[in-house]
Design an enzyme around this catalytic site. Structure first.
Site, mmCIF file in Angstrom:
data_model
loop_
_atom_site.group_PDB
_atom_site.id
_atom_site.type_symbol
_atom_site.label_atom_id
_atom_site.label_comp_id
_atom_site.label_asym_id
_atom_site.label_seq_id
_atom_site.Cartn_x
_atom_site.Cartn_y
_atom_site.Cartn_z
ATOM 1 N N ASP A 1 0.780 -1.246 0.000
ATOM 2 C CA ASP A 1 0.000 0.000 0.000
ATOM 3 C C ASP A 1 0.811 1.296 0.000
ATOM 4 O OD1 ASP A 1 -1.915 -1.974 0.269
ATOM 5 O OD2 ASP A 1 -2.498 -1.423 2.301
ATOM 6 N N LYS B 1 -7.013 -4.778 -2.955
ATOM 7 C CA LYS B 1 -7.638 -5.364 -1.773
ATOM 8 C C LYS B 1 -8.520 -4.362 -1.042
ATOM 9 C CE LYS B 1 -3.686 -4.514 1.293
ATOM 10 N NZ LYS B 1 -4.316 -3.700 2.325
ATOM 11 N N CYS C 1 -2.231 -1.975 7.865
ATOM 12 C CA CYS C 1 -2.127 -3.011 6.836
ATOM 13 C C CYS C 1 -0.855 -3.847 6.951
ATOM 14 C CB CYS C 1 -2.243 -2.386 5.449
ATOM 15 S SG CYS C 1 -3.877 -1.649 5.173
#
Length: 180
Positions: A14, A76, A108
């Site tokens: 991310d 995701k 995350c």
């Protein structure tokens, strides 16, 4: 346990365009992640990239996305990259060891690491290649991941373990170009 190039996957979590301005030392995190990614390519260590809700947070920053195949990028919605099992179906997802970079460390990254550990994987979190919006959140997450069984490492620790020995052409090339 040592980090082996033949057993490792570099997992970049991310590091996305719209999230980056809020991340502490984001540019440094990108630089350290890119450094590892370039060496991983040279050593045939697969790279997987995850993107959390890219419609809202944008794609992965271009320098990390460059040269990465589409099937190595996982969109995701779960905070954990490992929650739905899709990660393990991607190229390199079946390896035993994961070298982890990304953000946010306490969300995350940590949830992914905890799931990977629960699954029985060996996990190495690169301290200078993870970040959060607040330093205290990063510090707490690193402590919790270490207590859960993850190894907290530096980027050079990873690379020297991947190389295993000096004197090879690969060692000379990587030393000349990347180690200062």
């Amino acid at each position: 346990m040592r980090i082996k190039a033949s057993q490792s996957t570099l997992l970049i979590i991310d590091i996305q365009e719209r999230l980056l301005p809020a991340i502490l030392d984001g540019e440094s995190m990108i630089e350290n992640t890119s450094w590892l990614q370039q060496i991983a390519r040279r050593m045939n260590v697969p790279t997987l990239i995850t993107e959390q809700y890219s419609k809202g947070l944008g794609p992965t920053v271009p320098v990390l996305r460059e040269g990465v195949e589409a099937d190595a990028i996982l969109e995701k919605m779960d905070f954990s990259s490992a929650a739905d099992g899709e990660l393990f179906k991607r190229p390199g997802g079946d390896r035993q060891q994961f070298v982890v970079c990304g953000c946010e460390t306490h969300v995350c990254v940590m949830q992914t690491v905890l799931d990977l550990l629960e699954r029985g994987n060996q996990v190495f979190v690169v301290e200078e290649a993870v970040s959060s919006r607040r330093a205290s959140d990063k510090a707490l997450a690193l402590t919790r991941m270490r207590q859960a069984g993850a190894e907290i490492v530096s980027r050079e620790m990873v690379v020297f373990e991947w190389m295993e020995r000096a004197g090879t052409d690969l060692f000379k090339s990587i030393s000349r170009e990347f180690i200062r």
